[in-house]
Write a protein that holds these residues in place. Structure first.
Motif, PDB file in Angstrom:
ATOM      1  N   HIS A 179       1.660   0.947 -22.556  1.00 32.99           N
ATOM      2  CA  HIS A 179       1.907  -0.315 -21.844  1.00 32.99           C
ATOM      3  C   HIS A 179       0.599  -0.938 -21.342  1.00 32.99           C
ATOM      4  CE1 HIS A 179       6.085   0.884 -22.247  1.00 32.99           C
ATOM      5  NE2 HIS A 179       5.664   2.080 -21.919  1.00 32.99           N
ATOM      6  N   GLU A 194       4.509   2.356 -14.697  1.00 30.72           N
ATOM      7  CA  GLU A 194       4.126   3.319 -15.735  1.00 30.72           C
ATOM      8  C   GLU A 194       2.737   3.012 -16.276  1.00 30.72           C
ATOM      9  OE1 GLU A 194       6.841   3.360 -19.035  1.00 30.72           O
ATOM     10  OE2 GLU A 194       5.620   4.753 -20.196  1.00 30.72           O
ATOM     11  N   HIS A 248       2.856   8.390 -21.823  1.00 28.77           N
ATOM     12  CA  HIS A 248       3.906   7.565 -21.219  1.00 28.77           C
ATOM     13  C   HIS A 248       4.541   8.284 -20.035  1.00 28.77           C
ATOM     14  CE1 HIS A 248       4.328   4.267 -24.224  1.00 28.77           C
ATOM     15  NE2 HIS A 248       3.574   5.124 -24.904  1.00 28.77           N
TER      16      HIS A 248
HETATM   17 ZN   LIG Z   1       6.414   4.052 -21.932  1.00 29.11          ZN
END
Ligand SMILES: [Zn+2]
Length: 470
Positions: A179, A194, A248
């Motif tokens: 991200h 995140e 992640h």
């Molecule tokens: Zn993710």
């Protein structure tokens, strides 16, 4: 004058239409991210707008006309380290907003609108690409519809074949912080993002891998900006990566879900409903940050494209191998969500030539785990366990021409790594002698903050380098 009158008339008609259709739109917020070669502005809107933009010189400016909108937020943007010197705005008509961006130097602008999705409403995205001779704008993101189903060239990236002194090049690990920018990823109940956690862990992982002789780590993303998924694997390829590790943090509808997982790409689709759900939500980030050509409606097609287009058996078996090693090491520092490597259609794992894993470090949707994921001690422990798994994999499977391959081939790499369960009376210096390691190595391999051992504690003993380490 007659033209102006005509323009004014058309303008009035447009305004009349706009009042009806879109005049209600408001710019609710403006966000800015600086990437290495571009600056992205995202206008968050309460509804759809029409827009146009043009540049002016002496001094350099970019003018963005947003028709059918008013400004509902101050334009205080973090413009440090960007080509922007100031941002001004004026209402050209009661419903037409003009934003002027004053620039230090000319840029190449690109803009597109994005329709609402699960996370955001209407957006106008304006990218300002640097014009420096060495900064070329990235190519537009191919959509599935335009991706030719060509057989993927079996790439040994040219960079790997470049002359390497003594044939002892470093093994290169590309670390991908999930991200970024306007795509925050999963969010915790206390507003944790995140994208921030993944970047912190990625940086720590890079630091640790760079501390391993014979290894070098490269980040796909070095700040808070968005990179399309396919571009992340492209960056890894350009860096000559031997391994791609995407970091992640999970989210689940149930706040009770906890634990880490490791994914490799599936050949035939997700192996569980959970995995399929995850694959969707991860792939969806391209819909958030991409150039707007892909809509949510295409997601099945996109996944189908991903899943059909695989020609990566060798990479996949390596991915599963390294994934299992990383998973068993992570299992020593945090609970596991799944005890074996899962497989799903994450696009970011799609490199046909680079073993690739995706590590879900824990559930940000669980408040206890979210707090842990934010702590630097836990981030270090996670990074340490990933480093161990990566080291173990490459000591067993060193790419030819690397320092680690040379160590192995010249008999300097003993069997290992192994584990040791501490028995009464044993001390760290004692074990260091027994396993031909330094105390510091044992300490760092086990993320120990003190030299005190507990009876029954399991220590990781890294593979021994038999040659005197001068
Ligand atoms: Zn993710």
């Amino acid at each position: 004058m007659r033209i102006r009158a005509l323009v004014a008339l058309v303008g009035l008609l447009l305004v009349a239409y706009a009042v009806d259709a879109v005049a209600a739109s408001q710019v609710k917020s403006v966000r800015l991210w600086r990437a290495p070669d571009n600056t992205r502005l995202v206008f968050d809107l309460s509804g759809p707008v029409e827009h146009s933009l043009f540049t002016l010189q002496s001094p350099d400016r970019l003018v963005i006309d947003i028709n059918g909108a008013t400004l509902g937020t101050p334009l205080n943007l973090p413009i440090a380290n960007t080509p922007i010197t100031s941002v001004r705005s004026a209402q050209r008509t009661p419903t037409d907003l003009r934003v002027v961006i004053d620039l230090k130097k000319a840029v190449t602008p690109k803009s597109f609108s994005l329709a609402p999705n699960q996370q955001y409403g209407n957006r106008l995205v304006v990218d300002l690409f640097d014009n420096a001779a060495d900064a070329t704008p990235p190519p537009p993101e191919p959509t599935v519809a335009t991706t030719p189903a060509v057989p993927v060239t079996p790439v040994q990236p040219a960079i790997k074949l470049a002359p390497v002194p003594n044939g002892k090049r470093d093994i290169i690990v590309a670390i991908d912080a999930g991200h970024g920018g306007e795509d925050p990823g999963a969010s915790g109940s206390r507003g944790q993002h995140e994208k921030d956690i993944t970047l912190q862990i990625a940086r720590e992982l890079q630091r640790q891998i760079n501390g391993e002789k014979g290894f070098r780590a490269e980040l796909t993303r070095t700040g808070d900006y968005f990179i399309p998924l396919r571009q992340r694997t492209e960056i890894a390829r350009k860096k000559g990566a031997d391994l791609f590790v995407s970091i992640h943090a999970d989210a689940a509808p149930s706040s009770a879900a906890v634990g880490a997982s490791v994914f490799a790409l599936s050949e035939r689709g997700a192996t569980s409903e959970t995995a399929r759900w995850l694959a969707d939500s991860e792939n969806r980030s391209d819909l958030i940050g991409g150039a707007g050509a892909v809509s949510l409606d295409d997601k099945d097609k996109m996944l189908a494209g991903v899943l059909l287009d695989l020609s990566m058996t060798a990479s996949l078996s390596s991915s599963l191998n390294v994934g299992q090693k990383v998973l068993s090491n992570i299992g020593r520092v945090t609970p596991l969500h799944k005890a074996r490597v899962e497989q799903a259609g994450f696009m970011v794992l799609k490199s046909p030539d680079i073993p690739s894993i995706l590590v879900e470090t824990g559930f940000i949707s669980n408040s206890g785990e979210a707090a842990k994921l934010q702590s630097s001690s836990h981030q270090q422990a996670l990074a340490r366990s990933i480093t161990s798994g990566v080291r173990q994999f490459f000591q067993q499977n060193p790419p030819p021409g690397t320092y680690i391959a040379w160590l192995r081939d010249s008999g300097k790499l003993a069997q290992g790594p192994t584990e040791h369960v501490v028995r009464p009376g044993e001390t760290l210096p004692m074990l260091a002698v027994r396993y031909n390691q330094s105390v510091a190595t044992l300490r760092s391999a086990n993320n120990l903050t003190t030299d005190e051992l507990k009876i029954g504690q399991t220590l990781e003993i890294p593979a021994t380098v038999l040659a005197a380490q001068q």
